[in-house]
Write a protein that holds these residues in place. Structure first.
Motif, PDB file in Angstrom:
ATOM      1  N   PHE A 643      16.140 -15.844  -4.851  1.00  0.00           N
ATOM      2  CA  PHE A 643      15.255 -15.151  -5.787  1.00  0.00           C
ATOM      3  C   PHE A 643      13.979 -14.684  -5.088  1.00  0.00           C
ATOM      4  O   PHE A 643      13.437 -13.625  -5.415  1.00  0.00           O
ATOM      5  CB  PHE A 643      14.933 -16.044  -6.982  1.00  0.00           C
ATOM      6  CG  PHE A 643      15.968 -15.997  -8.067  1.00  0.00           C
ATOM      7  CD1 PHE A 643      15.905 -15.049  -9.064  1.00  0.00           C
ATOM      8  CD2 PHE A 643      17.020 -16.888  -8.069  1.00  0.00           C
ATOM      9  CE1 PHE A 643      16.856 -14.990 -10.059  1.00  0.00           C
ATOM     10  CE2 PHE A 643      17.990 -16.854  -9.053  1.00  0.00           C
ATOM     11  CZ  PHE A 643      17.915 -15.896 -10.054  1.00  0.00           C
ATOM     12  N   GLY A 644      13.500 -15.467  -4.133  1.00  0.00           N
ATOM     13  CA  GLY A 644      12.343 -15.020  -3.366  1.00  0.00           C
ATOM     14  C   GLY A 644      12.628 -13.740  -2.609  1.00  0.00           C
ATOM     15  O   GLY A 644      11.780 -12.835  -2.545  1.00  0.00           O
ATOM     16  N   ASP A 645      13.830 -13.621  -2.037  1.00  0.00           N
ATOM     17  CA  ASP A 645      14.210 -12.407  -1.311  1.00  0.00           C
ATOM     18  C   ASP A 645      14.302 -11.213  -2.247  1.00  0.00           C
ATOM     19  O   ASP A 645      13.885 -10.099  -1.899  1.00  0.00           O
ATOM     20  CB  ASP A 645      15.545 -12.614  -0.602  1.00  0.00           C
ATOM     21  CG  ASP A 645      15.449 -13.561   0.586  1.00  0.00           C
ATOM     22  OD1 ASP A 645      14.317 -13.770   1.069  1.00  0.00           O
ATOM     23  OD2 ASP A 645      16.488 -14.082   1.015  1.00  0.00           O
ATOM     24  N   VAL A 646      14.861 -11.429  -3.446  1.00  0.00           N
ATOM     25  CA  VAL A 646      14.980 -10.328  -4.413  1.00  0.00           C
ATOM     26  C   VAL A 646      13.605  -9.872  -4.878  1.00  0.00           C
ATOM     27  O   VAL A 646      13.334  -8.663  -4.978  1.00  0.00           O
ATOM     28  CB  VAL A 646      15.851 -10.744  -5.617  1.00  0.00           C
ATOM     29  CG1 VAL A 646      15.846  -9.656  -6.690  1.00  0.00           C
ATOM     30  CG2 VAL A 646      17.286 -11.022  -5.166  1.00  0.00           C
ATOM     31  N   VAL A 647      12.710 -10.828  -5.161  1.00  0.00           N
ATOM     32  CA  VAL A 647      11.347 -10.469  -5.571  1.00  0.00           C
ATOM     33  C   VAL A 647      10.644  -9.715  -4.457  1.00  0.00           C
ATOM     34  O   VAL A 647       9.978  -8.690  -4.699  1.00  0.00           O
ATOM     35  CB  VAL A 647      10.560 -11.736  -5.968  1.00  0.00           C
ATOM     36  CG1 VAL A 647       9.073 -11.418  -6.132  1.00  0.00           C
ATOM     37  CG2 VAL A 647      11.121 -12.333  -7.249  1.00  0.00           C
ATOM     38  N   ASN A 648      10.770 -10.184  -3.240  1.00  0.00           N
ATOM     39  CA  ASN A 648      10.140  -9.516  -2.100  1.00  0.00           C
ATOM     40  C   ASN A 648      10.691  -8.111  -1.915  1.00  0.00           C
ATOM     41  O   ASN A 648       9.949  -7.158  -1.617  1.00  0.00           O
ATOM     42  CB  ASN A 648      10.361 -10.340  -0.831  1.00  0.00           C
ATOM     43  CG  ASN A 648       9.661  -9.744   0.369  1.00  0.00           C
ATOM     44  OD1 ASN A 648       8.442  -9.608   0.400  1.00  0.00           O
ATOM     45  ND2 ASN A 648      10.447  -9.365   1.369  1.00  0.00           N
ATOM     46  N   LEU A 649      11.984  -7.970  -2.113  1.00  0.00           N
ATOM     47  CA  LEU A 649      12.628  -6.662  -1.983  1.00  0.00           C
ATOM     48  C   LEU A 649      12.028  -5.661  -2.967  1.00  0.00           C
ATOM     49  O   LEU A 649      11.770  -4.497  -2.623  1.00  0.00           O
ATOM     50  CB  LEU A 649      14.130  -6.847  -2.219  1.00  0.00           C
ATOM     51  CG  LEU A 649      15.076  -5.663  -2.110  1.00  0.00           C
ATOM     52  CD1 LEU A 649      16.451  -6.153  -1.671  1.00  0.00           C
ATOM     53  CD2 LEU A 649      15.219  -4.973  -3.471  1.00  0.00           C
ATOM     54  N   GLN A 650      11.776  -6.108  -4.202  1.00  0.00           N
ATOM     55  CA  GLN A 650      11.266  -5.186  -5.228  1.00  0.00           C
ATOM     56  C   GLN A 650       9.765  -4.969  -5.138  1.00  0.00           C
ATOM     57  O   GLN A 650       9.285  -3.861  -5.398  1.00  0.00           O
ATOM     58  CB  GLN A 650      11.626  -5.720  -6.617  1.00  0.00           C
ATOM     59  CG  GLN A 650      13.086  -5.551  -6.973  1.00  0.00           C
ATOM     60  CD  GLN A 650      13.291  -5.435  -8.473  1.00  0.00           C
ATOM     61  OE1 GLN A 650      12.346  -5.449  -9.259  1.00  0.00           O
ATOM     62  NE2 GLN A 650      14.528  -5.290  -8.864  1.00  0.00           N
ATOM     63  N   THR A 651       9.017  -6.004  -4.808  1.00  0.00           N
ATOM     64  CA  THR A 651       7.559  -5.874  -4.872  1.00  0.00           C
ATOM     65  C   THR A 651       6.957  -5.293  -3.599  1.00  0.00           C
ATOM     66  O   THR A 651       5.772  -4.926  -3.594  1.00  0.00           O
ATOM     67  CB  THR A 651       6.911  -7.235  -5.163  1.00  0.00           C
ATOM     68  OG1 THR A 651       7.327  -8.179  -4.169  1.00  0.00           O
ATOM     69  CG2 THR A 651       7.319  -7.744  -6.537  1.00  0.00           C
ATOM     70  N   ASN A 652       7.724  -5.196  -2.535  1.00  0.00           N
ATOM     71  CA  ASN A 652       7.196  -4.677  -1.271  1.00  0.00           C
ATOM     72  C   ASN A 652       7.992  -3.484  -0.756  1.00  0.00           C
ATOM     73  O   ASN A 652       8.116  -3.277   0.447  1.00  0.00           O
ATOM     74  CB  ASN A 652       7.189  -5.792  -0.212  1.00  0.00           C
ATOM     75  CG  ASN A 652       6.217  -6.904  -0.542  1.00  0.00           C
ATOM     76  OD1 ASN A 652       5.015  -6.681  -0.632  1.00  0.00           O
ATOM     77  ND2 ASN A 652       6.742  -8.098  -0.752  1.00  0.00           N
ATOM     78  N   SER A 653       8.518  -2.696  -1.686  1.00  0.00           N
ATOM     79  CA  SER A 653       9.298  -1.516  -1.306  1.00  0.00           C
ATOM     80  C   SER A 653       8.649  -0.277  -1.920  1.00  0.00           C
ATOM     81  O   SER A 653       8.842   0.021  -3.111  1.00  0.00           O
ATOM     82  CB  SER A 653      10.749  -1.658  -1.791  1.00  0.00           C
ATOM     83  OG  SER A 653      11.383  -2.763  -1.185  1.00  0.00           O
ATOM     84  N   PHE A 654       7.862   0.424  -1.129  1.00  0.00           N
ATOM     85  CA  PHE A 654       7.149   1.595  -1.619  1.00  0.00           C
ATOM     86  C   PHE A 654       7.644   2.861  -0.930  1.00  0.00           C
ATOM     87  O   PHE A 654       7.940   2.857   0.273  1.00  0.00           O
ATOM     88  CB  PHE A 654       5.644   1.444  -1.392  1.00  0.00           C
ATOM     89  CG  PHE A 654       4.984   0.476  -2.326  1.00  0.00           C
ATOM     90  CD1 PHE A 654       4.469   0.898  -3.539  1.00  0.00           C
ATOM     91  CD2 PHE A 654       4.886  -0.878  -1.995  1.00  0.00           C
ATOM     92  CE1 PHE A 654       3.856   0.003  -4.401  1.00  0.00           C
ATOM     93  CE2 PHE A 654       4.284  -1.778  -2.841  1.00  0.00           C
ATOM     94  CZ  PHE A 654       3.775  -1.340  -4.055  1.00  0.00           C
ATOM     95  N   ILE A 655       7.706   3.926  -1.716  1.00  0.00           N
ATOM     96  CA  ILE A 655       7.952   5.261  -1.165  1.00  0.00           C
ATOM     97  C   ILE A 655       6.590   5.870  -0.830  1.00  0.00           C
ATOM     98  O   ILE A 655       5.697   5.911  -1.685  1.00  0.00           O
ATOM     99  CB  ILE A 655       8.691   6.145  -2.186  1.00  0.00           C
ATOM    100  CG1 ILE A 655      10.054   5.523  -2.543  1.00  0.00           C
ATOM    101  CG2 ILE A 655       8.857   7.562  -1.657  1.00  0.00           C
ATOM    102  CD1 ILE A 655      10.718   6.179  -3.739  1.00  0.00           C
ATOM    103  N   VAL A 656       6.435   6.327   0.395  1.00  0.00           N
ATOM    104  CA  VAL A 656       5.146   6.882   0.830  1.00  0.00           C
ATOM    105  C   VAL A 656       5.307   8.386   1.039  1.00  0.00           C
ATOM    106  O   VAL A 656       6.151   8.846   1.819  1.00  0.00           O
ATOM    107  CB  VAL A 656       4.651   6.219   2.125  1.00  0.00           C
ATOM    108  CG1 VAL A 656       3.286   6.779   2.522  1.00  0.00           C
ATOM    109  CG2 VAL A 656       4.572   4.696   1.952  1.00  0.00           C
ATOM    110  N   LEU A 657       4.491   9.143   0.284  1.00  0.00           N
ATOM    111  CA  LEU A 657       4.475  10.602   0.406  1.00  0.00           C
ATOM    112  C   LEU A 657       3.160  11.044   1.041  1.00  0.00           C
ATOM    113  O   LEU A 657       2.138  10.369   0.921  1.00  0.00           O
ATOM    114  CB  LEU A 657       4.616  11.254  -0.975  1.00  0.00           C
ATOM    115  CG  LEU A 657       5.766  10.787  -1.877  1.00  0.00           C
ATOM    116  CD1 LEU A 657       5.726  11.538  -3.203  1.00  0.00           C
ATOM    117  CD2 LEU A 657       7.108  10.989  -1.192  1.00  0.00           C
ATOM    118  N   ARG A 658       3.193  12.211   1.712  1.00  0.00           N
ATOM    119  CA  ARG A 658       1.982  12.781   2.296  1.00  0.00           C
ATOM    120  C   ARG A 658       1.931  14.264   1.966  1.00  0.00           C
ATOM    121  O   ARG A 658       2.942  14.970   2.025  1.00  0.00           O
ATOM    122  CB  ARG A 658       1.965  12.584   3.807  1.00  0.00           C
ATOM    123  CG  ARG A 658       0.650  13.073   4.467  1.00  0.00           C
ATOM    124  CD  ARG A 658       0.698  12.918   5.977  1.00  0.00           C
ATOM    125  NE  ARG A 658       0.750  11.516   6.378  1.00  0.00           N
ATOM    126  CZ  ARG A 658      -0.339  10.768   6.535  1.00  0.00           C
ATOM    127  NH1 ARG A 658      -1.552  11.277   6.322  1.00  0.00           N
ATOM    128  NH2 ARG A 658      -0.220   9.520   6.910  1.00  0.00           N
TER     129      ARG A 658
END
Length: 660
Positions: A643-658
């Motif tokens: 569950f820690g891995d799943v939470v980390n996967l969702q909370t630290n996955s950002f799309i970065v646009l410029r």
């Protein structure tokens, strides 16, 4: 490899039939009322549980028999001292003492005394501050509140219950919500009474002393005093019983001793037996007016049911039609009854009733439709799993229906409007129940949850040149996900439901909500809405959280270093989350999260995040599955990491646009 899951509940207790020959120790403490020791006054923290708001310094229970008004009476005495360590967190200042009553006789609370010790200052609870109130038809409670409770207070009370009910011997809970330094239970039982004793839980006895005492009880009219079996059981340094996330009732794991009345021999040598077999229970249920006799209305329901239901040729479709008719016909009055106040015909006429009346009406209706339906006795998740070794009818508090069609077994509950045919409500997912088959004998059956429980979110998202993120969302719920979402919808207006959903998502505005199949248990719940999300902008970079429409994994539910009890989610579950994100040409995609996958052993669970890109359109596919509902205690570290891995996967996955 040790299996991480279990099919039937693995309760963390040992069952021990205590024998008279066992003597482990003689280390007993006897305290007198009203005189705490200097060590008790000086205690400021409890080192074994520093976070505890209070600790039980000493408690002693004693059950014995005495002649009261020329009648043999069961006496239950209790003396307890509690040290308050943090008054702000302490929630035990009010004490409740339950006692049994019926129309003919009742238990009585006698010699109640209670006081608060603050150093040399003692404040008694006065008689006018002791109250009695009704809990239900059979139970009342005597309660009081300690005055002047503060850090360092010692709360002390004692009382005596006089009971005419020999079956109400009950026993003793050594382990409760507060840690305990010393807990003792003594029983003294005359030889003409026989009780079976069972010790449950993981804690060990420090004293187990059982012996015979001669001339312990004088019976009026007899020449010789009775001998008694005197038993003393002590536990020391008992940890608190802490409720953990995703567990069945703590009562399944509580260290305690229970007594069950087996037989009584009267002065004339006649013996009455109280321990029953399931055959005995089956025979009693057939004639019991509040349960068994309520199954005798098949002819009534043959006339009362719409006749077209009875004419459906396919047995399963006929059963479904009858089930949905009864479900729609009744409104539950939010009451539970199991051995009293059950009147099926009256409830059917009024179109409302308690849980048992509704489901016994369902059983009668199914039998009227030439389907062999039976009573299914069970217990809700907030109580312990029924004892599998012998009948203990007080273990059961919930009634459903059982029917077997073409070798398929179904457990049915028409109490709730949202349940589909064959679905057990979440509150009743408690391992197993008893099918009351009066023809061939009752039997145990496991309670299996609905296997398909899906949250499916599909969204088309546009990111404008002005950094606006607007989504067109379709959200579909099935199984228990559907039940819980419908409950949220039914508890309030759609406007307040939207407000609650926005709060759970955080930073998202929901518009134009439409709901399909909100009141149809046969179809999946579908929500359509628009969502507006404000991404984080830093300079010429835009950070988009791709999981802004999903709030399931914001934090890990398992944060403790270790765990004492099995993990029970109730039901397997899965999430499918798919996005198509079209980005304005004024942006370039600077960074995408990495594709990731996490797994539980034995295919018990998985989480996968996959990104792909076609020109300025991004595609995200996230899937999560927990394929089993229950796990042994030893699986905790693995589940915590997963569950820690799943939470980390969702909370630290950002799309970065410029900006280009």
């Amino acid at each position: 490899m040790k299996h991480l899951h279990y099919k039937t509940i693995l309760l963390s207790f040992t069952l021990l039939h205590l024998l008279c020959t066992q003597v482990y120790s003689q280390q007993r403490n006897v305290h007198s009322f009203g005189s705490p020791t200097l060590n008790e006054f000086s205690l400021e923290t409890y080192d074994k549980e520093p976070e505890a708001a209070a600790v039980v310094l000493y408690e002693r229970g004693k059950n014995f028999f005495e002649m009261v008004d020329y009648r043999l009476t069961l006496i239950k005495e209790v003396h307890r001292k509690i040290k308050v360590l943090n008054a702000q967190k302490f929630e035990g200042a009010t004490v409740e003492i339950p006692w049994y009553t019926n129309k003919s006789s009742k238990e009585r609370v006698r010699k109640l005394q209670a006081m608060t010790h603050n150093g040399d200052l003692q404040r008694f609870v006065s008689e006018d501050k002791i109250y009695e109130s009704d809990l239900n038809e059979y139970w009342n409670v005597t309660k009081f509140t300690f005055p002047d409770v503060k850090d360092g207070s010692i709360l002390e009370y004692s009382y005596r219950i006089e009971s005419p009910y020999f079956w109400g011997f009950e026993g003793w809970d050594f382990q409760e919500e507060l840690p305990k330094i010393y807990s003792e239970f003594e029983s003294s039982i005359p030889g003409n009474l026989v009780y079976k004793r069972s010790l449950y839980g993981s804690q060990k006895l420090d004293v187990n002393d059982v012996k015979v005492k001669n001339n312990c009880l004088d019976f009026r009219g007899t020449e010789q005093a009775a001998a008694c079996e005197v038993s003393v059981y002590v536990m020391k340094d008992i940890p608190s019983l802490k409720e953990e996330a995703y567990m069945l009732s703590p009562d399944n794991y509580r260290s305690r001793i229970e007594y069950e009345l087996q037989q009584i021999t009267d002065f004339y040598g006649d013996t009455s037996y109280y321990t029953k077999t399931w055959d005995d229970v089956d025979n009693e249920f057939k004639t019991e007016k509040d349960m068994g006799r309520q199954l005798r209305y098949e002819n009534y329901f043959q006339q009362a049911l719409p006749q077209h239901l009875l004419g459906i040729s396919d047995a399963l479709e006929r059963a479904k039609a009858v089930y949905y008719y009864i479900q729609d016909h009744f409104t539950w009055n939010n009451k539970y009854r199991i051995y009293s106040d059950i009147r099926v015909k009256e409830a059917y006429g009024e179109q409302k009733g308690n849980n048992s009346e509704i489901n016994l009406a369902l059983i009668n209706a199914l039998n009227a439709a030439q389907l062999d339906a039976k009573i299914f006795l069970s217990a809700t998740r907030n109580t312990k799993v029924p004892n599998p070794l012998y009948p203990v009818l007080t273990d059961f508090n919930y009634v459903m229906a059982y029917v077997k069609i073409d070798n398929e077994e179904y457990i049915l509950d028409a109490t709730y409007k949202d349940l589909k045919f064959g679905m057990v409500p979440f509150k009743a997912l408690n391992d197993k129940g008893r099918v009351m088959d009066f023809k061939t004998g009752s039997f145990w059956k496991s309670i299996d949850p609905e296997p398909k429980n899906l949250l499916y979110i599909k969204a088309q998202i546009l990111v404008s040149a002005e950094n606006d993120v607007v989504a067109s969302v379709t959200e579909t719920h099935s199984g228990y996900s559907e039940i819980f979402e419908k409950q949220k919808l039914n508890e309030t207006s759609h406007a307040l439901y939207v407000t609650g959903k926005e709060s759970r998502l955080g930073g998202v505005e929901i518009r134009n909500l439409s709901v399909a199949n909100e009141n149809d248990p046969t179809k999946e719940l579908t929500l359509d809405y628009d969502a507006v999300y404000e991404p984080e902008v830093v300079g010429d970079q835009v950070f988009i959280d791709p999981f802004f429409l999903q709030s399931e994994f914001k934090e890990n539910p398992f944060l403790a270093e270790d765990r004492s009890f099995p993990i029970d989610f109730g039901y397997p579950r899965s999430i499918h989350y798919t996005l198509a994100i079209t980005i304005d040409k004024s942006f370039e995609i600077e960074r995408l999260p990495e594709n990731k996958s996490v797994q539980l052993p034995e295919n018990l669970g998985n989480g996968t995040m996959l990104f792909s890109q076609n020109d300025n359109t991004l595609y995200l596919r996230f899937t999560f599955a927990l394929n089993h509902q229950s796990f042994v205690t030893e699986a905790y570290p693995t589940l915590k990491e997963f569950f820690g891995d799943v939470v980390n996967l969702q909370t630290n996955s950002f799309i970065v646009l410029r900006k280009r």
